[in-house]
Design a protein around this motif. Structure first.
Motif, short mmCIF file in Angstrom:
data_model
loop_
_atom_site.label_atom_id
_atom_site.label_comp_id
_atom_site.label_asym_id
_atom_site.label_seq_id
_atom_site.Cartn_x
_atom_site.Cartn_y
_atom_site.Cartn_z
N ASP A 262 0.81 -1.32 0.08
CA ASP A 262 -0.09 -0.08 -0.01
C ASP A 262 0.80 1.29 -0.10
O ASP A 262 2.04 1.11 0.53
CB ASP A 262 -0.94 -0.08 1.38
CG ASP A 262 -2.11 -0.81 1.11
OD1 ASP A 262 -2.62 -0.94 -0.32
OD2 ASP A 262 -2.85 -0.95 1.97
N PRO A 263 0.30 2.32 -0.55
CA PRO A 263 1.02 3.78 -0.20
C PRO A 263 1.51 4.06 0.93
O PRO A 263 2.25 4.35 1.34
CB PRO A 263 0.04 4.57 -1.02
CG PRO A 263 -0.53 3.86 -1.74
CD PRO A 263 -0.83 2.54 -1.27
N ALA A 264 0.61 3.57 2.11
CA ALA A 264 0.75 3.76 3.49
C ALA A 264 1.99 3.20 3.93
O ALA A 264 2.73 3.51 4.81
CB ALA A 264 -0.38 3.41 4.15
N ILE A 265 2.11 1.65 3.33
CA ILE A 265 3.20 1.08 3.87
C ILE A 265 4.84 1.54 3.31
O ILE A 265 5.65 1.87 3.80
CB ILE A 265 3.29 -0.40 3.28
CG1 ILE A 265 2.17 -1.13 4.16
CG2 ILE A 265 4.69 -1.25 3.62
CD1 ILE A 265 1.80 -2.49 3.53
N VAL A 266 4.39 2.02 1.97
CA VAL A 266 5.76 2.70 1.17
C VAL A 266 5.93 4.04 1.93
O VAL A 266 7.45 4.34 2.04
CB VAL A 266 5.39 2.97 0.05
CG1 VAL A 266 6.48 3.89 -0.91
CG2 VAL A 266 4.99 1.89 -0.87
#
Length: 540
Positions: A262-266
């Motif tokens: 996810d973008p959040a993990i990135v």
């Protein structure tokens, strides 16, 4: 249900009511003072063994009426023509459907010179399971020779209206006792109340009903147990097969667990790398972070913005190679649909024509939008510190300029570029995309991968399995049990029970257990009633 109507007192009209096949389901009510004197009440269901013109195949309204009235009937009188004793259906009907109350057989239309005792023996042969049945016999009153076989006291011989009627008398197994001069009036069916006293019949029937209740209670509890066990086995198999297929989807050929990027993990990864970077690399990190920021802005703005913000990527060879590599790791609706096809085939459920596009789209959409597992900042920092400790500062600077932030941007944008899809790559693949493959020792990368699997991967796997189970109607309790058996953490997704899911709307799956304590109390209570009834019978 048809409402009852009074039976007409006029013989012609009453015969018409009896013969009206369109009204065979309507009860006819009549009273007779002689029945009151004997203490008897009769529920008359003529032609119960025969399908009527207004009934569907397999339906018998009058027989069903007898079955429903069984609890208040102390006995059942089956009147049958002599010819029907040879029909197997009579015995089957008696054995399977009639109440287990006292059964009295009245065999009509016997023709001379056949004897009553031979008819009795044929009745016993037809019934098989009943010993010494109570049997009454009547000779065919339309045959003149029958007068020599019927009892002399036949009450219908002197009827004023001249209408012939049968004379039923109790059959004895001894041949000599069935001769007309040997049959006294006490054996008339009109004296049935003397041969089978109503009070004794009621008491006997009560004991039979209590016995039936005890048997039904035991069989009912056993049936519930068996049904619950079968339901649990079906849903368990569905859960196990779903677990196996989702497991295969979320692992690569080498057994690596694919993580939904996810973008959040990135962003968490990027922020932690900046936080834990050596002091001399922080300016470099700040300079290049705009690549990721622009990717996130493009993602928020839409597809057009991607090509406008990153025009240089379309001609960048390393990026195109990266894009091709990552697109192979996309999880798309077609992958989920194929999984569901295999699941249905393994369980042999659904029709061959059934497709799973809607379920696949819903599962992937919910997984993409609602699954948000991430690590705490402290866990991220512990992981990124190990990366920095194992990386040469000069080489790290080159990678930061060359591939790290561009790789993170690609991880963000590739799923968006792939349409309705999710990027699922292993932690080792992520490290390779970001350029750490040649910088950090493989042993360290393996440890870092294990950390990300523990904190992110297994939870995501459990959540995807739970989402798929919810959409398919597989009970969450079954999935949780299968996951625990395989050492997988519980899902964090809230359970959503969908009435239109396959398991509920089509397969009728349920998960239940019998309340054993309630069942035990029920059986004990029924046994107590049986004991109390035995005491009453002994006292009487």
């Amino acid at each position: 249900e048809e409402m009852p109507e009074p039976l007409a007192e006029d013989p012609a009209e009453s015969r018409r009511q009896y013969a009206d096949v369109d009204e065979f389901s309507r009860p006819l009510v009549a009273s007779d003072p002689d029945l009151d004197r004997h203490g008897l009440a009769l529920l008359d269901c003529p032609d119960m063994q025969r399908l009527q013109a207004n009934e569907r195949e397999g339906e018998n309204l009058r027989l069903e009426a007898i079955v429903r009235a069984a609890e208040i009937c102390a006995g059942v009188i089956i009147v049958t023509p002599r010819a029907q004793l040879e029909i197997r259906d009579i015995a089957e009907l008696v054995r399977r459907r009639l109440p287990r109350a006292l059964r009295i057989y009245a065999v009509n239309l016997i023709r001379p010179p056949e004897t009553a005792e031979s008819v009795y023996h044929e009745l016993c042969a037809a019934l098989k399971t009943e010993r010494d049945p109570m049997c009454y016999a009547a000779y065919d009153y339309l045959v003149p020779a029958s007068a020599d076989f019927s009892p002399a006291w036949d009450p219908h011989r002197e009827r004023d209206d001249g209408e012939p009627l049968p004379c039923f008398f109790r059959v004895s197994t001894e041949a000599g006792e069935n001769r007309p001069d040997s049959v006294d009036e006490s054996r008339s069916i009109l004296r049935l109340a003397d041969a089978a006293r109503p009070a004794a019949l009621r008491q006997k029937r009560q004991a039979e009903l209590l016995g039936d209740l005890a048997r039904q209670a035991r069989e009912g509890v056993e049936a519930l147990e068996a049904r619950a066990a079968a339901d649990r086995e079906r849903t368990r198999r569905a859960a196990e097969e779903l677990y196996s297929l989702v497991h295969d989807l979320m692992h690569d050929a080498d057994g690596g667990l694919r993580i939904k990027m996810d973008p959040a993990i990135v962003v968490s990864f990027k922020t932690s790398m900046e936080r834990t970077a050596p002091v001399h690399l922080k300016p470099v990190m700040a300079l290049r972070r705009r690549i990721v920021d622009r990717a996130l802005d493009a993602l928020r703005q839409g597809r057009v913005a991607v090509s406008r913000v990153f025009p240089w990527m379309s001609g960048d060879r390393p990026y195109q190679r990266l894009k091709k590599r990552l697109r192979k790791r996309l999880i798309q609706e077609s992958d989920i649909e194929k999984l569901l096809d295999h699941w249905a085939a393994a369980l042999r459920i659904g029709s061959p024509e059934r497709t799973w596009e809607a379920e696949a789209a819903d599962i992937l959409k919910r997984y993409r939008e609602e699954e948000s597992t991430d690590m705490d900042p402290e866990d991220w920092d512990a992981l990124t510190r190990k990366i920095w400790r194992d990386t040469n500062p000069l080489k790290a600077t080159v990678k930061i300029f060359g591939s790290f932030f561009a790789g993170l941007a690609a991880v963000i944008l590739i799923p968006f570029d792939g349409g309705a899809s999710v990027l699922g790559i292993t932690a080792l693949e992520l490290f390779g995309v970001l350029g750490f493959g040649g910088l950090v020792a493989s042993g360290t990368l393996r440890k870092l991968e294990d950390k990300m699997k523990e904190k992110i991967g297994y939870r995501q796997f459990a959540n995807l399995l739970a989402i798929a189970g919810d959409r398919l109607g597989v009970p969450r309790a079954c999935l949780d049990g299968v996951m625990r058996e395989n050492g997988v953490v519980d899902a964090a997704m809230p359970e959503i029970v969908l009435p239109n899911s396959f398991g509920i709307a089509e397969a009728g799956w349920r998960i239940c257990r019998v309340d054993r304590e309630a069942a035990r109390r029920l059986l004990e209570r029924v046994q107590s009633w049986e004991r109390e009834d035995h005491v009453r019978q002994a006292a009487s």
